[in-house]
Each structure stands twice: as C-alpha cells, then as structure tokens.
Design an enzyme around this catalytic site. Sequence first.
Site, PDB file in Angstrom:
ATOM      1  N   CYS A 172      20.488  23.543  22.929  1.00 43.07           N
ATOM      2  CA  CYS A 172      20.764  24.631  21.982  1.00 43.07           C
ATOM      3  C   CYS A 172      19.811  24.445  20.802  1.00 43.07           C
ATOM      4  O   CYS A 172      19.103  23.431  20.706  1.00 43.07           O
ATOM      5  CB  CYS A 172      22.209  24.531  21.502  1.00 43.07           C
ATOM      6  N   GLU A 195      31.695  14.799  15.238  1.00 38.29           N
ATOM      7  CA  GLU A 195      31.666  15.991  14.368  1.00 38.29           C
ATOM      8  C   GLU A 195      32.977  16.120  13.588  1.00 38.29           C
ATOM      9  O   GLU A 195      32.974  16.494  12.413  1.00 38.29           O
ATOM     10  CB  GLU A 195      31.437  17.240  15.226  1.00 38.29           C
ATOM     11  N   SER A 229      29.860  13.990  25.902  1.00 39.09           N
ATOM     12  CA  SER A 229      29.421  15.268  25.329  1.00 39.09           C
ATOM     13  C   SER A 229      30.570  16.271  25.388  1.00 39.09           C
ATOM     14  O   SER A 229      31.009  16.663  26.466  1.00 39.09           O
ATOM     15  CB  SER A 229      28.215  15.789  26.109  1.00 39.09           C
ATOM     16  N   ASN A 237      30.716  19.514  24.495  1.00 38.49           N
ATOM     17  CA  ASN A 237      30.455  20.849  25.048  1.00 38.49           C
ATOM     18  C   ASN A 237      30.251  20.805  26.558  1.00 38.49           C
ATOM     19  O   ASN A 237      30.615  21.741  27.265  1.00 38.49           O
ATOM     20  CB  ASN A 237      29.312  21.531  24.302  1.00 38.49           C
TER      21      ASN A 237
HETATM   22  S1  SF4 Z   1      26.289  22.990  20.124  1.00 37.67           S
HETATM   23 FE1  SF4 Z   1      26.383  21.804  18.209  1.00 37.67          FE
HETATM   24  S2  SF4 Z   1      24.247  21.325  17.784  1.00 37.67           S
HETATM   25 FE2  SF4 Z   1      24.234  23.025  19.252  1.00 37.67          FE
HETATM   26  S3  SF4 Z   1      24.089  24.890  17.989  1.00 37.67           S
HETATM   27 FE3  SF4 Z   1      26.257  24.464  18.434  1.00 37.67          FE
HETATM   28  S4  SF4 Z   1      26.930  23.322  16.631  1.00 37.67           S
HETATM   29 FE4  SF4 Z   1      24.721  23.197  16.658  1.00 37.67          FE
END
Ligand code: SF4
Length: 307
Positions: A12, A126, A223, A225
């Site tokens: 990203c 985070e 991770s 995400n």
């Molecule tokens: S996944 Fe995390 S690092 Fe990537 S754009 Fe979203 S907030 Fe930012």
Amino acid sequence: MNIYLARTRGFCAGVSFATAVVERALQEYGLPIYVYHEIVHNTFVVNAFKERGIVFVEKLSEVPPGSRIIFSAHGVPPAIVRESERLRLRVIDATCPLVKKVHRQATKYSENGCHTVLIGHKGHQEMIGTAGYIKEELLHIVETVEDVKKLDIPLELKVGYITQTTLSVDESKLIIEAMHRRFPNLQDPARDDICYATQTRQDAVKELASLCDMIIICGSANSSNSNRLRETGERCGVPAYIIDSAADLRMEWFRGVENVGVSSGASVPHFIVEDLVKELEKMFPGAAVQRFENPEKNIVFPLPELL
Ligand code: SF4
C-alpha cells in the site's frame, strides 16, 4: 486450473512510504541506522534490510545516544517520542500518514475530555502507538461486540471511537453499530479510520471468493491486514490460507480446486506474489493466469524531510 490475481494486492502507499524512508536514510547517511520495531510486518522486507546492516530494536535502550532512529509505519506513542528526545536520538518518522491522522483524532478527543473507545487488536504495534495519544482515564479498548457490552462509561459523558486502520471492515461495522446502540450520543470520528488499502484489499478478496474454490494470501503471520484478508475469504465460505512465500504451499490444499485466488497483505513485496504464481504454474502446467486492472496505482505519499 485458473489462477485469479486480486485486483488490489501488495504494497500500500503507507508501506511504500515507510520502506522508501529507510532506503533514503541509507543513501543519505549510511549506517548505523536503527529502526524502532519492524518497519512493516513482513519477514522478507525486514530480513532484506537486516542483511544491509539496518538494526531493528524493540527498546530505545538498545540504541546508542545520538544515533539515527526510524519509527516504523505503525507509529509510536508520545512516550517514545519523549524518550527519543531524552536520549538525543535523531528521529526520522516513517509512520504512515493515515495512522498519524488517527493519532490526531485521538488527541482531539482527549483534549475535549471525550471517553475514547479504541477498536482493534490489543498488543498490535499500531494500537500501542494510538493508545498513547489518549489520556489513560479516557481510554477503553474493545476487540469484539461482546466487549462493547462490558464498557463501563456513564451515558451522560462524551464518548467517541477510533479504530485500528487494518481491521475487518465488516466486523468493525458490527462493533460500531453496537457502540451506537449502547451510546446514543456517540461521536463518530471525522473520517473512517480503516484505511483505503484495507478496504480495497478486502473488497478484492470478496471478488475472488465469488470466482474461486480456494484463496491463498501471501503475508506474514504477524501482519494484521493479511490475517483479515484470510478471514474475509473464509467468511465468504471459501477456504483461505496465509503463507509467507511459495515454499509454504501444501499440495493437499488443492484437492478438487479448479479456480484458485491469490492476494497479499499490504506489506508484501510484489515479487512474492509473482514467485507464487510461477510456482503454481509449475505445479499445474497449462494453468491460466487471470489479472484484473488495479484501481489504486497512483496513490503515493510524499516522503518526509529527513533529519
Ligand atoms: S495499511 Fe497501514 S500502512 Fe498501509 S495505507 Fe493503510 S494505514 Fe497506511
């Protein structure tokens, strides 16, 4: 066999930004350079930097006074900023700008005396950073709808919420709805905290789930995400597996599978996915690879001024 590649996958803008900050610091200053926590949660990215001499630390006491230190994409609490100043460290901040936006919202709530419900996974880097921007007596952390029921905040007090940027969009929606039912005067943040990359990658996995019998997500076990992508596939009723690289593939996953979907977390380099596709083509000669147009190619965060 058909291999479908998710429309949005790989780095990203925040991960590209954070890794570019480390690259630029290396070019401008050379070693030694320290990074507080893994710059992004991906084994390959971190190991590649380690091989080039970058030192990753979990405590500032491991960093010699006066050294250069980079804060990771996940952000840090104000206590770490203060400690860095005390140790006369030269800080380069690689926090994703979208995480910093959440920090600003957290600060604003605390300045207004607003109880702040932080929705996310306890202990994630985070969350540790964001929690630090909320006054201790106003901070409440919830991970599930059940946790919302246990919140002990008098209804007459101000209540707001913020979320980790990499949550499941569907699950956090349920938690926020529960919050609205529980606190009729609940304040919403100025903008949705779940970032664009999390949203588009989860949407892309849903698209894969409508086409595929099985989904493989490239990403490291820590991770957030990447794990949410695997869960998104499973919630759509499609078996989904998370792997660091093609070396982790298991033949038994493919029994009866004709259409396999491939995606990756936001901290995974593109070459990992391309290597996986090559491996699948070797395992299933004649497999057709289907690629979709990626709508987010032009999202870029400008680099910070280095110190
Ligand atoms: S996944 Fe995390 S690092 Fe990537 S754009 Fe979203 S907030 Fe930012």
